[in-house]
Design a protein around this motif. Structure first.
Motif, mmCIF file in Angstrom:
data_model
loop_
_atom_site.group_PDB
_atom_site.id
_atom_site.type_symbol
_atom_site.label_atom_id
_atom_site.label_comp_id
_atom_site.label_asym_id
_atom_site.label_seq_id
_atom_site.Cartn_x
_atom_site.Cartn_y
_atom_site.Cartn_z
ATOM 1 N N ILE A 7 -6.951 11.427 -1.807
ATOM 2 C CA ILE A 7 -7.249 12.576 -0.894
ATOM 3 C C ILE A 7 -8.376 12.105 -0.198
ATOM 4 O O ILE A 7 -8.534 12.599 1.261
ATOM 5 C CB ILE A 7 -7.791 14.094 -1.617
ATOM 6 N N PHE A 8 -9.353 11.297 -0.747
ATOM 7 C CA PHE A 8 -10.539 10.690 -0.049
ATOM 8 C C PHE A 8 -10.199 9.711 0.816
ATOM 9 O O PHE A 8 -10.778 9.368 1.969
ATOM 10 C CB PHE A 8 -11.518 10.083 -1.087
ATOM 11 N N LYS A 9 -8.937 8.972 0.739
ATOM 12 C CA LYS A 9 -8.440 7.709 1.279
ATOM 13 C C LYS A 9 -7.540 8.217 2.743
ATOM 14 O O LYS A 9 -7.785 7.643 3.560
ATOM 15 C CB LYS A 9 -7.879 6.999 0.681
ATOM 16 N N ARG A 10 -6.606 8.976 2.373
ATOM 17 C CA ARG A 10 -5.793 9.290 3.501
ATOM 18 C C ARG A 10 -6.262 9.877 4.691
ATOM 19 O O ARG A 10 -7.413 10.429 4.890
ATOM 20 C CB ARG A 10 -4.859 10.506 2.914
ATOM 21 N N LYS A 11 -5.776 9.708 5.720
ATOM 22 C CA LYS A 11 -6.038 10.277 7.071
ATOM 23 C C LYS A 11 -4.706 10.165 7.905
ATOM 24 O O LYS A 11 -3.706 9.560 7.673
ATOM 25 C CB LYS A 11 -7.056 9.483 7.885
ATOM 26 N N LEU A 91 1.575 7.363 -0.448
ATOM 27 C CA LEU A 91 1.673 6.340 0.706
ATOM 28 C C LEU A 91 0.374 5.635 1.054
ATOM 29 O O LEU A 91 0.091 4.410 0.887
ATOM 30 C CB LEU A 91 2.352 6.758 2.092
ATOM 31 N N ALA A 92 -0.595 6.654 0.910
ATOM 32 C CA ALA A 92 -2.077 6.092 0.932
ATOM 33 C C ALA A 92 -2.303 5.014 -0.113
ATOM 34 O O ALA A 92 -3.157 3.929 0.072
ATOM 35 C CB ALA A 92 -3.163 7.167 1.002
ATOM 36 N N SER A 93 -1.945 5.266 -1.458
ATOM 37 C CA SER A 93 -2.072 4.428 -2.495
ATOM 38 C C SER A 93 -1.357 3.183 -2.211
ATOM 39 O O SER A 93 -1.799 2.124 -3.012
ATOM 40 C CB SER A 93 -1.556 5.295 -3.758
ATOM 41 N N GLN A 94 -0.499 2.961 -1.327
ATOM 42 C CA GLN A 94 0.392 1.724 -1.205
ATOM 43 C C GLN A 94 -0.240 1.255 -0.136
ATOM 44 O O GLN A 94 0.446 0.185 0.662
ATOM 45 C CB GLN A 94 1.689 2.289 -1.133
ATOM 46 N N GLU A 127 -5.968 -1.945 4.158
ATOM 47 C CA GLU A 127 -6.777 -1.034 3.414
ATOM 48 C C GLU A 127 -7.907 -0.501 4.260
ATOM 49 O O GLU A 127 -8.140 0.669 4.081
ATOM 50 C CB GLU A 127 -7.137 -1.612 2.203
ATOM 51 N N ASP A 128 -8.528 -1.300 4.995
ATOM 52 C CA ASP A 128 -9.733 -0.934 5.609
ATOM 53 C C ASP A 128 -9.553 0.009 6.694
ATOM 54 O O ASP A 128 -10.495 0.455 7.474
ATOM 55 C CB ASP A 128 -10.342 -2.134 6.163
ATOM 56 N N LYS A 129 -8.383 0.268 7.227
ATOM 57 C CA LYS A 129 -7.803 1.139 8.293
ATOM 58 C C LYS A 129 -8.030 2.659 7.521
ATOM 59 O O LYS A 129 -8.011 3.556 8.595
ATOM 60 C CB LYS A 129 -6.611 1.034 8.866
ATOM 61 N N PHE A 130 -8.033 2.819 6.415
ATOM 62 C CA PHE A 130 -8.113 4.173 5.693
ATOM 63 C C PHE A 130 -9.173 4.818 6.121
ATOM 64 O O PHE A 130 -10.257 3.993 6.301
ATOM 65 C CB PHE A 130 -7.448 4.278 4.321
ATOM 66 N N ARG A 131 -9.528 6.198 5.507
ATOM 67 C CA ARG A 131 -10.549 6.735 5.593
ATOM 68 C C ARG A 131 -11.703 6.466 4.773
ATOM 69 O O ARG A 131 -11.497 5.962 3.479
ATOM 70 C CB ARG A 131 -10.289 8.313 5.418
ATOM 71 N N LYS A 132 -12.739 6.051 5.178
ATOM 72 C CA LYS A 132 -14.238 5.562 4.487
ATOM 73 C C LYS A 132 -14.768 6.747 3.884
ATOM 74 O O LYS A 132 -15.557 6.676 2.752
ATOM 75 C CB LYS A 132 -14.944 4.614 5.451
#
Ligand SMILES: Cc1cc2nc3c(=O)[nH]c(=O)nc-3n(C[C@H](O)[C@H](O)[C@H](O)COP(=O)(O)O)c2cc1C
Length: 249
Positions: A7-11, A91-94, A127-132
């Motif tokens: 939830i924290f990573k997705r965007k 998908l975010a986890s992958q 990975e670095d493109k996901f939500r920080k």
């Protein structure tokens, strides 16, 4: 799957840039994952198909689109939201970026008697493109969407994605019951026709319910869920969708 962490990573990747390639193995793993997803309503037939983005009207730089088809009965829209959000988080986890894409159309509007509902465009991203920092994302203030004790979950649930970021939900915590409403403010008119807004917002509610349940479980609450039919045509602002009676484990 640790849904909570995602939830924290997705965007939403509104436009994909500098993408990699989703491999056949990754697609196979995605299909295996899709096979174990839990729907809200097992009585509603659904099918999920993965096609190249070029076979849809979506032009956001994705490699594939995940197409959701369903019987158009009962609360099929919220069922698709609930199913689709599990995929979004997986998908975010992958490190596969995703975009729920409401305005897109596939070539086939019907498959095996099931109607096309919505799509998610996907592409491989680093990975670095996901939500920080999720807490910097634009959302309504907590006081607008949650009444009563937050249980340590309201602060997270509020980041659920929704069409045009409408966040069409209100939760009332009445001691041991969470009352979940779909909310549509009277007189608030955006660029979309009311009927379209309602269609997407019903999907949004399914997304919200899945994220709510993930947060309840993470905070060690058990719950009994009662779902209500969402028959409102928005002649009322708040439509009761679900009631979760919760207790600490
Ligand atoms: C059901 C649904 C439909 C959406 N449709 C579109 C769309 O057609 N085009 C688009 O650019 N974004 C679309 N989005 C993405 C939302 O704009 C996005 O989720 C919202 O602004 C919150 O941002 P976040 O997902 O990055 O947290 C959609 C999202 C949902 C949940």
């Amino acid at each position: 799957m640790d849904y909570y962490k995602q939830i924290f990573k997705r965007k939403s990747f509104h436009i994909f840039k500098d993408t990699g390639v989703i491999t056949d193995d990754e697609i196979q793993r995605l299909k295996d994952f899709i096979n174990i997803i839990k729907p809200l309503n097992t009585e509603i037939k659904t099918e999920i198909h993965i096609v190249p983005e070029s076979e849809t009207t979506c032009k956001r730089g994705g490699q594939y689109c995940i197409l959701f088809y369903s019987e158009s009965k009962d609360e099929y829209l919220r069922n698709i939201g609930y199913i689709g959000e599990q995929i979004d988080l997986y998908l975010a986890s992958q490190n596969i970026g995703a975009l729920w894409f409401g305005i897109g159309k596939p070539n086939d509007m019907k498959i095996n008697g099931l109607d096309y509902v919505i799509m998610i465009s996907i592409a491989k991203v680093s990975e670095d493109k996901f939500r920080k920092d999720m807490f910097k994302s634009k959302r309504k203030p907590l006081s607008e969407i949650w009444n009563g004790d937050t249980l340590g979950i309201a602060e997270i649930v509020r980041f659920a994605p929704s069409a045009c970021n409408t966040q069409p939900w209100i939760v009332e915590n009445n001691s041991n019951d969470l009352m979940i409403y779909r909310y549509k403010k009277f007189g608030k008119r955006g660029i979309m026709p009311a009927q379209k807004v309602r269609y997407y917002n019903k999907i949004d509610i399914g997304i919200f319910l899945f994220i709510l349940e993930t947060c309840l479980e993470h905070e060690n609450y058990t719950y009994d869920r009662i779902l209500f039919a969402d028959t409102s045509d928005d002649s009322i602002e708040k439509t009761l969708i679900a009631k979760y009676t919760y207790s600490s484990k």
